[in-house]
Motif scaffolding. Sequence first.
Motif, PDB file in Angstrom:
ATOM      1  N   PRO A   1       1.520   7.967  -8.699  1.00 59.26           N
ATOM      2  CA  PRO A   1       0.254   8.639  -9.031  1.00 59.26           C
ATOM      3  C   PRO A   1      -0.657   7.817  -9.943  1.00 59.26           C
ATOM      4  CG  PRO A   1       2.111   9.721 -10.107  1.00 59.26           C
ATOM      5  CD  PRO A   1       2.680   8.673  -9.207  1.00 59.26           C
ATOM      6  N   SER A   2      -0.103   6.821 -10.606  1.00 53.09           N
ATOM      7  CA  SER A   2      -0.930   6.027 -11.527  1.00 53.09           C
ATOM      8  C   SER A   2      -1.632   4.858 -10.842  1.00 53.09           C
ATOM      9  CB  SER A   2      -0.049   5.486 -12.658  1.00 53.09           C
ATOM     10  OG  SER A   2       0.941   4.623 -12.126  1.00 53.09           O
ATOM     11  N   THR A   3      -1.555   4.786  -9.528  1.00 52.78           N
ATOM     12  CA  THR A   3      -2.178   3.690  -8.789  1.00 52.78           C
ATOM     13  C   THR A   3      -3.686   3.711  -8.960  1.00 52.78           C
ATOM     14  OG1 THR A   3      -0.425   3.702  -7.150  1.00 52.78           O
ATOM     15  CG2 THR A   3      -2.487   2.679  -6.504  1.00 52.78           C
ATOM     16  N   ASP A   4      -4.235   2.547  -9.249  1.00 50.71           N
ATOM     17  CA  ASP A   4      -5.679   2.388  -9.392  1.00 50.71           C
ATOM     18  C   ASP A   4      -6.332   2.508  -8.014  1.00 50.71           C
ATOM     19  OD1 ASP A   4      -8.255   1.688 -10.120  1.00 50.71           O
ATOM     20  OD2 ASP A   4      -7.787  -0.428 -10.434  1.00 50.71           O
ATOM     21  N   SER A   5      -7.248   3.448  -7.864  1.00 46.33           N
ATOM     22  CA  SER A   5      -7.867   3.684  -6.563  1.00 46.33           C
ATOM     23  C   SER A   5      -8.702   2.492  -6.097  1.00 46.33           C
ATOM     24  CB  SER A   5      -8.725   4.944  -6.586  1.00 46.33           C
ATOM     25  OG  SER A   5      -9.786   4.815  -7.496  1.00 46.33           O
ATOM     26  N   LEU A   6      -9.296   1.744  -7.024  1.00 48.60           N
ATOM     27  CA  LEU A   6     -10.066   0.560  -6.640  1.00 48.60           C
ATOM     28  C   LEU A   6      -9.150  -0.531  -6.101  1.00 48.60           C
ATOM     29  CD1 LEU A   6     -12.707   0.300  -9.498  1.00 48.60           C
ATOM     30  CD2 LEU A   6     -13.037   1.084  -7.155  1.00 48.60           C
TER      31      LEU A   6
ATOM     32  N   LEU B   1      -6.246  -0.016  -4.694  1.00 51.09           N
ATOM     33  CA  LEU B   1      -5.773   0.484  -3.411  1.00 51.09           C
ATOM     34  C   LEU B   1      -6.827   0.252  -2.324  1.00 51.09           C
ATOM     35  CD1 LEU B   1      -3.455   1.932  -1.971  1.00 51.09           C
ATOM     36  CD2 LEU B   1      -4.535   4.091  -2.575  1.00 51.09           C
ATOM     37  N   THR B   2      -8.066   0.539  -2.634  1.00 57.46           N
ATOM     38  CA  THR B   2      -9.160   0.316  -1.692  1.00 57.46           C
ATOM     39  C   THR B   2      -9.276  -1.161  -1.338  1.00 57.46           C
ATOM     40  OG1 THR B   2     -10.371   2.233  -2.532  1.00 57.46           O
ATOM     41  CG2 THR B   2     -11.649   0.597  -1.322  1.00 57.46           C
ATOM     42  N   ASP B   3      -9.123  -2.018  -2.323  1.00 58.63           N
ATOM     43  CA  ASP B   3      -9.197  -3.455  -2.077  1.00 58.63           C
ATOM     44  C   ASP B   3      -8.052  -3.906  -1.168  1.00 58.63           C
ATOM     45  OD1 ASP B   3     -10.343  -6.078  -2.543  1.00 58.63           O
ATOM     46  OD2 ASP B   3      -8.523  -6.475  -3.716  1.00 58.63           O
ATOM     47  N   MET B   4      -6.851  -3.406  -1.404  1.00 56.82           N
ATOM     48  CA  MET B   4      -5.716  -3.762  -0.547  1.00 56.82           C
ATOM     49  C   MET B   4      -5.951  -3.301   0.888  1.00 56.82           C
ATOM     50  SD  MET B   4      -2.249  -3.297  -2.811  1.00 56.82           S
ATOM     51  CE  MET B   4      -2.533  -1.610  -3.322  1.00 56.82           C
ATOM     52  N   LYS B   5      -6.492  -2.105   1.050  1.00 57.40           N
ATOM     53  CA  LYS B   5      -6.776  -1.593   2.393  1.00 57.40           C
ATOM     54  C   LYS B   5      -7.836  -2.440   3.084  1.00 57.40           C
ATOM     55  CE  LYS B   5      -5.476   3.230   1.678  1.00 57.40           C
ATOM     56  NZ  LYS B   5      -5.956   4.613   1.682  1.00 57.40           N
ATOM     57  N   ARG B   6      -8.831  -2.870   2.330  1.00 59.12           N
ATOM     58  CA  ARG B   6      -9.894  -3.723   2.883  1.00 59.12           C
ATOM     59  C   ARG B   6      -9.310  -5.071   3.332  1.00 59.12           C
ATOM     60  NH1 ARG B   6     -13.290  -3.547  -1.205  1.00 59.12           N
ATOM     61  NH2 ARG B   6     -14.260  -1.677  -0.417  1.00 59.12           N
ATOM     62  N   GLN B   7      -8.447  -5.642   2.506  1.00 59.60           N
ATOM     63  CA  GLN B   7      -7.805  -6.912   2.866  1.00 59.60           C
ATOM     64  C   GLN B   7      -6.960  -6.748   4.125  1.00 59.60           C
ATOM     65  OE1 GLN B   7      -5.517  -8.523  -0.385  1.00 59.60           O
ATOM     66  NE2 GLN B   7      -7.136  -8.087  -1.850  1.00 59.60           N
ATOM     67  N   LYS B   8      -6.238  -5.642   4.197  1.00 62.19           N
ATOM     68  CA  LYS B   8      -5.392  -5.380   5.359  1.00 62.19           C
ATOM     69  C   LYS B   8      -6.243  -5.258   6.623  1.00 62.19           C
ATOM     70  CE  LYS B   8      -2.275  -1.971   7.191  1.00 62.19           C
ATOM     71  NZ  LYS B   8      -2.217  -0.554   7.235  1.00 62.19           N
ATOM     72  N   LEU B   9      -7.357  -4.590   6.528  1.00 65.02           N
ATOM     73  CA  LEU B   9      -8.248  -4.436   7.670  1.00 65.02           C
ATOM     74  C   LEU B   9      -8.827  -5.786   8.105  1.00 65.02           C
ATOM     75  CD1 LEU B   9      -9.629  -2.564   9.668  1.00 65.02           C
ATOM     76  CD2 LEU B   9     -11.412  -2.165   7.970  1.00 65.02           C
TER      77      LEU B   9
ATOM     78  N   ILE C   1       0.839  -1.196   0.000  1.00 62.21           N
ATOM     79  CA  ILE C   1       0.000   0.000   0.000  1.00 62.21           C
ATOM     80  C   ILE C   1       0.877   1.251   0.000  1.00 62.21           C
ATOM     81  CG2 ILE C   1      -1.601   1.377   1.403  1.00 62.21           C
ATOM     82  CD1 ILE C   1      -2.879  -1.352   2.245  1.00 62.21           C
ATOM     83  N   GLU C   2       1.895   1.269   0.858  1.00 64.38           N
ATOM     84  CA  GLU C   2       2.793   2.426   0.918  1.00 64.38           C
ATOM     85  C   GLU C   2       3.473   2.653  -0.419  1.00 64.38           C
ATOM     86  OE1 GLU C   2       5.434   1.674   4.171  1.00 64.38           O
ATOM     87  OE2 GLU C   2       3.901   2.106   5.675  1.00 64.38           O
ATOM     88  N   SER C   3       3.887   1.578  -1.058  1.00 68.65           N
ATOM     89  CA  SER C   3       4.521   1.689  -2.371  1.00 68.65           C
ATOM     90  C   SER C   3       3.540   2.227  -3.406  1.00 68.65           C
ATOM     91  CB  SER C   3       5.049   0.323  -2.798  1.00 68.65           C
ATOM     92  OG  SER C   3       5.588   0.385  -4.088  1.00 68.65           O
TER      93      SER C   3
END
Length: 59
Positions: free
Chosen positions: A28-33, A35-43, A21-23
Amino acid sequence: MSMQSHLAELERRHAALERKIESALLHPSTDSLELTDMKRQKLKLKDEIERIRKDETLH
């Protein structure tokens, strides 16, 4: 698999997702969806880690 090794594996996966996630946030070209999925998995991993730790303290 013992509970301790399972917990260690969850913590390893949580840390790996944190680094990913930090990487991704540095690009700037990171797909926001994605990123959101990775954050959800982390949670979800964090919640499971906390549940296991709570169960261990109760026993």
